[in-house]
Structure formats: C-alpha cells, structure tokens
Motif scaffolding. Structure first.
Motif, PDB file in Angstrom:
ATOM      1  N   VAL A 115       2.847   1.646   3.618  1.00 46.15           N
ATOM      2  CA  VAL A 115       1.971   1.865   4.766  1.00 46.15           C
ATOM      3  C   VAL A 115       1.719   0.545   5.493  1.00 46.15           C
ATOM      4  O   VAL A 115       1.760   0.472   6.723  1.00 46.15           O
ATOM      5  CB  VAL A 115       0.641   2.510   4.324  1.00 46.15           C
ATOM      6  N   ASN A 118       4.799  -0.629   7.537  1.00 52.67           N
ATOM      7  CA  ASN A 118       4.997   0.207   8.725  1.00 52.67           C
ATOM      8  C   ASN A 118       3.886   0.018   9.741  1.00 52.67           C
ATOM      9  O   ASN A 118       4.119   0.099  10.950  1.00 52.67           O
ATOM     10  CB  ASN A 118       5.106   1.681   8.314  1.00 52.67           C
ATOM     11  N   ASN A 273      -1.737   9.093   2.364  1.00 52.29           N
ATOM     12  CA  ASN A 273      -0.289   8.966   2.247  1.00 52.29           C
ATOM     13  C   ASN A 273       0.243  10.077   1.345  1.00 52.29           C
ATOM     14  O   ASN A 273      -0.484  10.600   0.496  1.00 52.29           O
ATOM     15  CB  ASN A 273       0.067   7.592   1.662  1.00 52.29           C
ATOM     16  N   GLU A 309      -2.625  10.904   8.469  1.00 50.17           N
ATOM     17  CA  GLU A 309      -1.868  11.282   7.279  1.00 50.17           C
ATOM     18  C   GLU A 309      -0.386  10.978   7.472  1.00 50.17           C
ATOM     19  O   GLU A 309       0.148  11.101   8.569  1.00 50.17           O
ATOM     20  CB  GLU A 309      -2.068  12.761   6.950  1.00 50.17           C
ATOM     21  N   ILE A 310       0.236  10.564   6.370  1.00 49.62           N
ATOM     22  CA  ILE A 310       1.672  10.254   6.367  1.00 49.62           C
ATOM     23  C   ILE A 310       2.365  11.207   5.408  1.00 49.62           C
ATOM     24  O   ILE A 310       1.952  11.326   4.248  1.00 49.62           O
ATOM     25  CB  ILE A 310       1.916   8.791   5.924  1.00 49.62           C
ATOM     26  N   ILE A 316      11.497   7.729   4.384  1.00 47.89           N
ATOM     27  CA  ILE A 316      10.519   6.636   4.422  1.00 47.89           C
ATOM     28  C   ILE A 316      10.745   5.720   3.231  1.00 47.89           C
ATOM     29  O   ILE A 316      10.740   4.491   3.349  1.00 47.89           O
ATOM     30  CB  ILE A 316       9.077   7.185   4.425  1.00 47.89           C
ATOM     31  N   PHE A 334       7.936  10.788  11.406  1.00 47.30           N
ATOM     32  CA  PHE A 334       7.152   9.746  10.738  1.00 47.30           C
ATOM     33  C   PHE A 334       6.887   8.565  11.664  1.00 47.30           C
ATOM     34  O   PHE A 334       5.900   7.856  11.497  1.00 47.30           O
ATOM     35  CB  PHE A 334       7.818   9.281   9.432  1.00 47.30           C
ATOM     36  N   ALA A 337       3.844   9.708  13.275  1.00 47.95           N
ATOM     37  CA  ALA A 337       2.704   9.637  12.352  1.00 47.95           C
ATOM     38  C   ALA A 337       2.181   8.211  12.248  1.00 47.95           C
ATOM     39  O   ALA A 337       0.959   7.976  12.281  1.00 47.95           O
ATOM     40  CB  ALA A 337       3.118  10.151  10.974  1.00 47.95           C
ATOM     41  N   PHE A 338       3.087   7.238  12.128  1.00 49.67           N
ATOM     42  CA  PHE A 338       2.659   5.840  12.034  1.00 49.67           C
ATOM     43  C   PHE A 338       2.072   5.340  13.357  1.00 49.67           C
ATOM     44  O   PHE A 338       1.162   4.514  13.362  1.00 49.67           O
ATOM     45  CB  PHE A 338       3.821   4.950  11.605  1.00 49.67           C
TER      46      PHE A 338
END
Length: 375
Positions: A115, A118, A273, A309-310, A316, A334, A337-338
C-alpha cells in the motif's frame, strides 16, 4: 405533543461521548438543550473535526430522541468543533519537507508495504514531489518493490556536509536499510542501534524539496515507532488492515498508539487492504475471503475516516515482486482504487492542516511514554 426536557436529557445520557468513557451529558459535550412543544434543539461540542464524526454524532442524537422520547420529534443538532491545543514540544524538522505521512499496521502480513509503495507512486503521478523512507529496519522491502535492489545511495555535498542522495525511481526518492545490507544478510540489532541507523537515513539524507515524505513503518507498536515520532513532526498517520478480526484487533491498537496522550499524532484514517477477491475470469464477482468491511466498520467505531479499500488481486502482488507498483498501470481497477485512496489521504491532509496546529515531535522522558495503550 409537548416534549419533556428531562426525558431528552435522560435519553442523551445513553449515548457515549467518543474517547471520554462517559456519556454525552456527564462529559459536558452537550452544552444546551431547548424544548419548544415537539421541537428539540441540542447544542453539542466535539473534538473531532471530520465530517464523518459530525454526521455520526448528529445521527446518534436524532435516533436516540426519536426512539426514547418521541418518534415524531423535530430535532435540530448544532455541532461545534473545539480542537484541543497540543503542547508545543519543539522537534527537529527536515528543511524542505512539507508533510510527513506515517503508514502503519498493527500486525504484519496485511500488505502495508505494498500500500505504501503504491501510495507513493500515485502521489508522484499526481504531480507531487515524493520521498519514501523504508523504516522497517528488520524487513525492508522498498528496494525490491521499486526495482532498485542493486542500487546504492550516493554521497553528495550539501552546504559543506556530506549527505546521502536517495535512490530515485518512478518519481519517488527512496531510502532503505536494504540498500546497505546484502540480500541474504539478517539485521540483528537491538533497538538503540536500529534507531541510530534510522536517524541517519532521516537527517543525513539530501531529500531536497518534498510535498510528501511517506514512512513505511514496521508492524506493531514498538521502539522504532517511538524513535520515529521522537525524531520527526508527523503530519498524520494512516493505518492499514485487512477485514479479518485478528488484523482488526491489532489495527485498533495501532490507532490507539497514535492517539495516546503522550504521542498525539493525528490519524488520517484506515485503509482496508485485501477487501475482496475478484478472479480474472469473473471480473464482476467479489469474494470476501477475509471478511466484509471489517476495517470500514472499525473506522466508523473509532470515528476516524475510512480512506478506501484495495482488492486482493494477483497482479498487485506480481507488480510488487517485479518492482513496478500496480498503481503505475493506467486504466485498471486497482489503479482507480489507489487513485481514490490517495485522493482521500490528500484531502484528509489538507483538512488536518487547516484545522489543527502543526504536529511536534514528541518528547518521552519517562517510562510512562512506553506504557501499554488502552483500547
């Protein structure tokens, strides 16, 4: 129907004041209650400036009065935010660094480093100047995740002093103890030795001008965390957890550590996560392997922002192993999401800087600063 003020006060006594261990009346949070027939006006003061905290307080009061006093009561809640001033304990700042974000987790294995990496590259993609300090002395992972495991920081002269020049990739300046050890070499140091190495990477580095310095803290709540918070004025902390109950129990302790009176670092929010698993062949399906919305519910309970939320996605993990963070892949779920996660963190940093005084590095002079944290 004419509402009785005493009944309203008794109803408000059933609501706990956040972080007080008392109810809203006993704690003094409710400053005034006025009743006009079937209308009720409640004036209340809270310490949490977040919109989520304000909304939760209002909903709790409305629901309690409707359930316990009169279902059709017309209730107005006036919320005032009073942020308590923190003691001004002067710490050693790093010139040129505007914001320092600590990314923590109560336990290992929740994907905190993934996390963090990223988050750093997403901030860089947004145009910010970003640095990443891998503060996990015993398990550094930034060199691998940024594909710079074979790089070494160079020495540069800054104002007549020799300093380390961070290794840079994907627009992020990186320092890690992993640059100074062999891949198969274990770091077997006691706390003071680890803290000394960490301080060197913080203050003997030529970070230059940074909008954000992101700290990848080790799991848990221990010596390294205290050393970091004694050394630096942290802007705010982010806690990473999976939805699993075991992880949530430790994430709660992580939040409590930052909120402890002797530390008092603002918590920007919680990240969930591995929130759900979506296989490539069934992109519309979600499987909640570790539980559903556990970290989101924890954020609500602790009255801290839920940052996002990831999903649990194989690519990933593969991206981290190959040294190219997944957030660099544009137009993917994703990546989105990030991006949302990072935008929420930036928003919380802006709100925090607008509503709170600058964080100072803490000063722990007694063993009380190292005591167990009450949940």
């Amino acid at each position: 129907m004419k509402i009785n003020k005493t009944e309203v006060l008794q109803a408000l006594e059933t609501i706990s004041a956040p972080g007080e261990g008392k109810n809203m009346i006993e704690s003094g949070a409710v400053t005034n209650v006025m009743v006009f027939g079937d209308e009720v006006v409640v004036d209340i003061t809270i310490n949490n400036p977040s919109l989520q905290a304000k909304k939760k307080t209002e909903v709790e009061i409305l629901k309690t009065i409707h359930d316990k006093v009169y279902q059709k009561a017309k209730v107005k809640v006036n919320i005032k935010v009073e942020v308590q001033e923190k003691p001004q304990i002067k710490g050693k700042e790093i010139p040129g660094i505007k914001n320092i974000i600590a990314v923590a987790s109560g336990k290992g294995g929740v994907g905190k480093s993934t996390v963090t990496s990223n988050l750093a590259v997403t901030l860089a993609k947004m145009g910010f100047k970003v640095g990443l300090l891998d503060a996990d002395i015993y398990g550094p992972s930034a060199p691998i995740m940024f594909d710079v495991a074979n790089e070494k920081p160079m020495a540069v002269n800054v104002d007549g002093r020799s300093k380390m020049k961070p290794v840079e990739n994907y627009g992020v300046k990186i320092l890690s103890i992993g640059f100074f050890t062999q891949p198969n070499q274990a770091v077997i140091w006691r706390g003071p030795m680890a803290s000394k190495a960490l301080n060197q990477m913080i203050f003997d580095a030529a970070w230059g001008e940074l909008d954000f310095l992101v700290l990848d803290l080790p799991p848990g709540t221990g010596d390294i965390h205290l050393s970091i918070m004694q050394s630096l004025p942290i802007t705010g902390a982010v806690v990473v957890s999976t939805p699993q109950h075991v992880a949530l129990a430790d994430a709660k302790k992580g939040v409590a550590m930052f909120q402890q009176e002797s530390i008092n670092v603002p918590v920007l929010g919680i990240i969930e996560n591995m929130a759900y698993f979506t296989p490539d062949e069934l992109p519309d399906n979600k499987y909640y392997i570790f539980g559903k919305e556990g970290a989101k519910n924890l954020a609500t309970d602790l009255q801290v922002p839920f940052l996002g939320e990831i999903p649990l996605v194989q690519s990933i993990r593969e991206a981290g192993d190959t040294g190219r963070p997944a957030a660099l892949q544009n137009d993917t779920p994703f990546d989105d999401a990030f991006t949302v996660l990072t935008q929420n963190i930036v928003q919380e940093v802006v709100r925090r800087n607008d509503s709170l005084p600058a964080t100072e590095a803490i000063k722990i002079t007694t063993m009380a600063g190292c005591s167990a944290v009450k949940n």
